[in-house]
Design a protein around this motif. Structure first.
Motif, PDB file in Angstrom:
ATOM      1  N   UNK A 279       0.852  -1.197   0.000  1.00 22.97           N
ATOM      2  CA  UNK A 279       0.000   0.000   0.000  1.00 22.97           C
ATOM      3  C   UNK A 279       0.887   1.246   0.000  1.00 22.97           C
ATOM      4  N   UNK A 280       0.576   2.167  -0.884  1.00 27.97           N
ATOM      5  CA  UNK A 280       1.464   3.319  -1.078  1.00 27.97           C
ATOM      6  C   UNK A 280       1.659   4.152   0.204  1.00 27.97           C
ATOM      7  N   UNK A 281       0.573   4.297   0.963  1.00 30.39           N
ATOM      8  CA  UNK A 281       0.675   5.117   2.188  1.00 30.39           C
ATOM      9  C   UNK A 281       1.713   4.519   3.135  1.00 30.39           C
ATOM     10  N   UNK A 282       1.698   3.189   3.243  1.00 25.95           N
ATOM     11  CA  UNK A 282       2.657   2.519   4.131  1.00 25.95           C
ATOM     12  C   UNK A 282       4.072   2.650   3.560  1.00 25.95           C
ATOM     13  N   UNK A 283       4.207   2.510   2.251  1.00 22.08           N
ATOM     14  CA  UNK A 283       5.524   2.638   1.608  1.00 22.08           C
ATOM     15  C   UNK A 283       6.113   4.032   1.869  1.00 22.08           C
ATOM     16  N   UNK A 284       5.272   5.030   1.828  1.00 20.58           N
ATOM     17  CA  UNK A 284       5.764   6.392   2.089  1.00 20.58           C
ATOM     18  C   UNK A 284       6.222   6.548   3.535  1.00 20.58           C
ATOM     19  N   UNK A 285       5.493   5.909   4.457  1.00 17.93           N
ATOM     20  CA  UNK A 285       5.924   5.986   5.863  1.00 17.93           C
ATOM     21  C   UNK A 285       7.311   5.366   6.008  1.00 17.93           C
ATOM     22  N   UNK A 286       7.513   4.225   5.348  1.00 21.72           N
ATOM     23  CA  UNK A 286       8.809   3.530   5.416  1.00 21.72           C
ATOM     24  C   UNK A 286       9.906   4.439   4.837  1.00 21.72           C
ATOM     25  N   UNK A 287       9.615   5.063   3.717  1.00 25.85           N
ATOM     26  CA  UNK A 287      10.611   5.947   3.075  1.00 25.85           C
ATOM     27  C   UNK A 287      10.948   7.119   3.989  1.00 25.85           C
ATOM     28  N   UNK A 288       9.930   7.718   4.597  1.00 29.79           N
ATOM     29  CA  UNK A 288      10.171   8.869   5.477  1.00 29.79           C
ATOM     30  C   UNK A 288      11.009   8.480   6.693  1.00 29.79           C
ATOM     31  N   UNK A 289      10.693   7.314   7.248  1.00 30.47           N
ATOM     32  CA  UNK A 289      11.458   6.853   8.416  1.00 30.47           C
ATOM     33  C   UNK A 289      12.915   6.619   8.014  1.00 30.47           C
ATOM     34  N   UNK A 290      13.095   5.924   6.908  1.00 29.39           N
ATOM     35  CA  UNK A 290      14.439   5.566   6.460  1.00 29.39           C
ATOM     36  C   UNK A 290      15.281   6.807   6.185  1.00 29.39           C
ATOM     37  N   UNK A 291      14.682   7.819   5.559  1.00 30.55           N
ATOM     38  CA  UNK A 291      15.427   9.046   5.242  1.00 30.55           C
ATOM     39  C   UNK A 291      15.873   9.752   6.524  1.00 30.55           C
ATOM     40  N   UNK A 292      14.976   9.808   7.507  1.00 34.39           N
ATOM     41  CA  UNK A 292      15.346  10.473   8.772  1.00 34.39           C
ATOM     42  C   UNK A 292      16.482   9.728   9.473  1.00 34.39           C
TER      43      UNK A 292
END
Ligand SMILES: Cc1cc2nc3c(=O)[nH]c(=O)nc-3n(C[C@H](O)[C@H](O)[C@H](O)COP(=O)(O)OP(=O)(O)OC[C@H]3O[C@@H](n4cnc5c(N)ncnc54)[C@H](O)[C@@H]3O)c2cc1C
Length: 380
Positions: A279-292
């Motif tokens: 699910x795209x919303x979850x993928x974005x959360x993962x990306x945001x966490x990883x970048x931080x």
């Protein structure tokens, strides 16, 4: 992300820390958290590994060298186990060891330091008072010279390991008002006029004890003054740098555990006919966490390099601390959200980390004070 500052020694040390966490802490983290304490033997096991010995001479059982990267490797590993109460119980002494080593008399060091480094005895740093912790210069506890003694009066609170420590590094006012006139003292737990009570019912850090300390005409030998009289404020501020750097690295470990637990869960949990991870919303959360996480880790590496090269990066550390705790707040919240109801149940690392977010944001210099310090470092 591969660490460009890794050396064979640092890689090996990371492996040692990982094994220690996996074998000695992770299997018991929940039990100790719920029990509200750790067995004393864990201190001795950590001492035997040299985890309290950074920058301490070999004559006191220390490592005989310092390396901020190794300090950060241990702090990150400790954070990654998601049991920061256990880690605080174990490592609370770390913030008092530097001042004891650098400022205490040879007699005190010969009597106490080896036992502290080996984990046989505990020590704490006592700065915060019931009247406030952020404004260190407003300290009210007093130390008055009386012949060959100092007489201490006042109180300290929130002191980590305060119930279990044998020795304390205590800030007290020796003259005047404000930041000039503060000194540091070494006080044994069996000193006349010293008593303590435990702080209970906390939001987090269950496995670690915090205490209020009372000094009621507490008499200590004149030699227990640590360093130069009236120069304690600068010493306290210098010591904060190491504490904050450790907390930044610890946040990296905690954030990584939030991310890894989220990915694992999102790969196996299905909703609306497909794994959550699709699910795209979850993928974005993962990306945001990883970048931080990447940004905080890179920033932390830069600070370690500066500290190793003789520049204490106060500006970076103050910005890095609130950047790290804000990143932690974000990652813990997103991970809880990805786990859904399962995250809300006690006993998983994300739930433990979520309830430890605030102590990281307040302790060792709050986010507000860190921002203020950062702007002052900019000359404003
Ligand atoms: C679990 C735990 C363990 C701790 N362990 C230790 C320890 O071992 N030794 C020790 O000495 N202390 C310890 N502390 C104390 C900690 O360092 C203090 O809580 C911290 O410094 C903040 O002080 P305070 O709680 O008195 O808040 P205050 O100083 O009263 O501040 C309250 C709030 O106001 C904000 N604030 C204050 N001044 C300003 C300003 N000028 N502008 C904007 N906002 C401001 C602060 O950021 C904070 O959010 C511990 C605290 C906790 C919770």
């Amino acid at each position: 992300m591969k660490n460009p500052f890794d050396t064979p020694e640092r890689v090996a040390f990371r492996e040692t820390c990982r094994e220690f966490i996996d074998r000695e802490i992770l299997p018991y983290a929940d039990t100790w958290d719920e029990a509200g304490s750790i067995p004393w033997g864990l201190h001795e096991k950590a001492g035997a590994l040299g985890l309290f010995g950074f920058g301490i001479g070999e004559e006191y059982g220390g490592l005989g060298f310092d390396d901020c990267f190794m300090r950060a490797i241990w702090a990150e590993a400790a954070g990654s186990c998601g049991a920061t109460g256990v880690v605080a119980a174990l490592g609370g002494r770390a913030i008092s060891i530097g001042p004891i080593d650098k400022l205490a008399s040879k007699e005190i060091k010969d009597r106490c330091l080896a036992d502290i480094i080996a984990g046989r005895k505990g020590s704490s740093l006592a700065i915060t008072e019931p009247g406030g912790g952020s404004d260190v210069a407003a300290m009210q506890t007093t130390a008055k010279r009386d012949g060959n003694h100092w007489v201490i009066n006042g109180s300290k609170t929130f002191i980590t390991s305060g119930m279990t420590s044998d020795h304390f590094v205590v800030g007290a006012r020796t003259s005047g008002d404000g930041l000039e006139g503060i000194s540091l003292f070494f006080i044994d737990a069996d000193a006349d006029g010293f008593s303590r009570t435990e702080i209970t019912k906390k939001m987090g850090w269950w496995a670690s004890d915090q205490a209020t300390l009372y000094f009621d005409d507490c008499r200590i030998p004149a030699e227990n003054l640590m360093g130069a009289e009236d120069h304690g404020f600068g010493q306290i501020m210098h010591n904060f740098n190491y504490e904050r750097l450790g907390m930044i690295a610890q946040c990296v470990g905690m954030m990584k555990t939030c991310l890894n637990t989220s990915i694992e869960w999102a790969q196996q949990r299905k909703t609306f006919g497909k794994p959550l991870i699709r699910h795209q919303v979850i993928r974005h959360k993962i990306a945001d966490m990883s970048a931080r996480i990447d940004a905080t880790e890179a920033y932390c590496n830069q600070m370690c390099w500066q500290a190793n090269n003789g520049q204490m990066p106060v500006a970076e550390i103050s910005k890095g601390k609130f950047f790290a705790t804000k990143g932690l707040e974000f990652c813990a919240s997103e991970a809880m959200q990805i786990l859904g109801g399962a995250g809300y149940l006690r006993g998983n690392p994300v739930e433990r980390i979520y309830r430890e977010v605030k102590v990281m944001a307040i302790g060792g210099g709050s986010e507000e004070i860190m921002r203020d310090l950062a702007v002052r470092q900019m000359g404003l």
